[in-house]
Design a protein around this motif. Structure first.
Motif, short mmCIF file in Angstrom:
data_model
loop_
_atom_site.label_atom_id
_atom_site.label_comp_id
_atom_site.label_asym_id
_atom_site.label_seq_id
_atom_site.Cartn_x
_atom_site.Cartn_y
_atom_site.Cartn_z
N LYS A 24 0.83 -1.21 0.00
CA LYS A 24 0.00 0.00 0.00
C LYS A 24 0.87 1.26 0.00
O LYS A 24 0.52 2.26 -0.63
CB LYS A 24 -0.94 -0.01 1.21
N GLN A 25 2.00 1.20 0.71
CA GLN A 25 2.93 2.34 0.70
C GLN A 25 3.43 2.61 -0.72
O GLN A 25 3.46 3.75 -1.17
CB GLN A 25 4.11 2.07 1.63
N ASN A 28 0.47 4.05 -2.76
CA ASN A 28 0.06 5.39 -2.37
C ASN A 28 1.11 6.46 -2.65
O ASN A 28 0.79 7.61 -2.85
CB ASN A 28 -0.30 5.43 -0.88
N ASN A 29 2.38 6.05 -2.62
CA ASN A 29 3.47 6.99 -2.90
C ASN A 29 4.40 6.35 -3.93
O ASN A 29 5.34 5.64 -3.58
CB ASN A 29 4.23 7.33 -1.62
N THR A 32 8.32 6.31 -3.56
CA THR A 32 8.83 5.89 -2.26
C THR A 32 10.30 5.46 -2.33
O THR A 32 10.72 4.79 -3.27
CB THR A 32 8.00 4.70 -1.72
N ALA A 34 12.52 3.17 0.10
CA ALA A 34 12.33 2.27 1.24
C ALA A 34 13.58 1.45 1.48
O ALA A 34 14.23 0.98 0.54
CB ALA A 34 11.15 1.33 0.98
N ILE A 112 11.30 7.16 3.16
CA ILE A 112 9.94 7.06 3.65
C ILE A 112 9.80 5.95 4.70
O ILE A 112 9.26 6.16 5.77
CB ILE A 112 8.95 6.80 2.49
N THR A 113 10.30 4.77 4.36
CA THR A 113 10.07 3.60 5.22
C THR A 113 11.34 2.78 5.36
O THR A 113 12.04 2.56 4.37
CB THR A 113 8.97 2.70 4.60
N GLU A 137 9.06 6.56 8.65
CA GLU A 137 8.42 5.49 9.43
C GLU A 137 9.36 4.29 9.50
O GLU A 137 10.04 3.97 8.54
CB GLU A 137 7.10 5.07 8.77
#
Length: 199
Positions: A24-25, A28-29, A32, A34, A112-113, A137
């Motif tokens: 989903k990350q 949605n972006n 991203t 990561a 982001i993650t 996050e």
């Protein structure tokens, strides 16, 4: 500053949940950045992510991955362009690395993650100061009864000790995803609360 615990029945459900968050990350972006470091984790998060992406297509054309585990072929099979998968090490200063190698107008050069785990000795294998604090996050995946002591220390200790993972409590957003076996390290009332609320 928040450390949120989410407790699920077993490592398979943990893997499915973590994979769903990641997919989903990415959806949605689509720009991203990561970091992924799950080599000390038994929950099959990457297997579940592949299944999830196979069911729900993701445009990986602008996704960038910091690959701590040398899983380049996996991320290529997932659809991430080869030139956007970066092998990084424990002490890598992610902010400097991203500014030097990845920053574009679209992604603004923001990590982001970070998705990672912890080993049975309490080692994260990603530097908290160099690799985790710059991330928006942190998703910490912890499964298995052999990690319940580590979970206990993570919950009880408040940073500035020799147990580096407790320094994560100063991060703005940490989601700790546990199975019931690892969650045995939490006090019973805390375990009940996070099981009832999130499972």
């Amino acid at each position: 500053m928040a450390m949120n615990f989410k407790i699920f029945e077993n490592e398979q459900v943990v893997a499915e949940y973590a994979a769903d968050i990641l997919r989903k990350q990415f959806n949605n972006n689509p720009t991203t950045i990561a970091g992924v470091h799950l080599s000390s984790e038994n929950a099959p998060v990457l297997d579940e992510l592949k299944k999830n992406v196979d069911k729900h297509a993701v445009d990986f054309s602008q996704i960038n991955i910091l690959d701590y585990d040398n899983n380049k072929s996996y991320f290529e099979a997932l659809g991430v362009p080869s030139g956007q998968i970066y092998n990084v090490s424990f002490g890598e200063d992610t902010e400097s690395f991203i500014n030097d190698k990845i920053k574009t107008k679209e992604n603004k050069g923001k990590l982001i993650t970070q998705v990672l785990s912890i080993d049975t000795n309490g080692k994260l294998n990603v530097s908290v100061n160099q690799g985790l604090f710059s991330s928006r996050e942190v998703i910490l995946v912890i499964t298995g009864s052999d990690k319940k002591e580590v979970v206990h220390k993570l919950y009880e200790e408040n940073g500035k000790t020799s147990f580096e993972p407790s320094d994560l409590k100063a991060h703005r957003m940490v989601n700790v995803i546990l199975d019931e076996a690892a969650a045995e390290g939490l006090p019973e009332d805390v375990r009940h609360y996070f099981t009832a609320r999130f499972a």
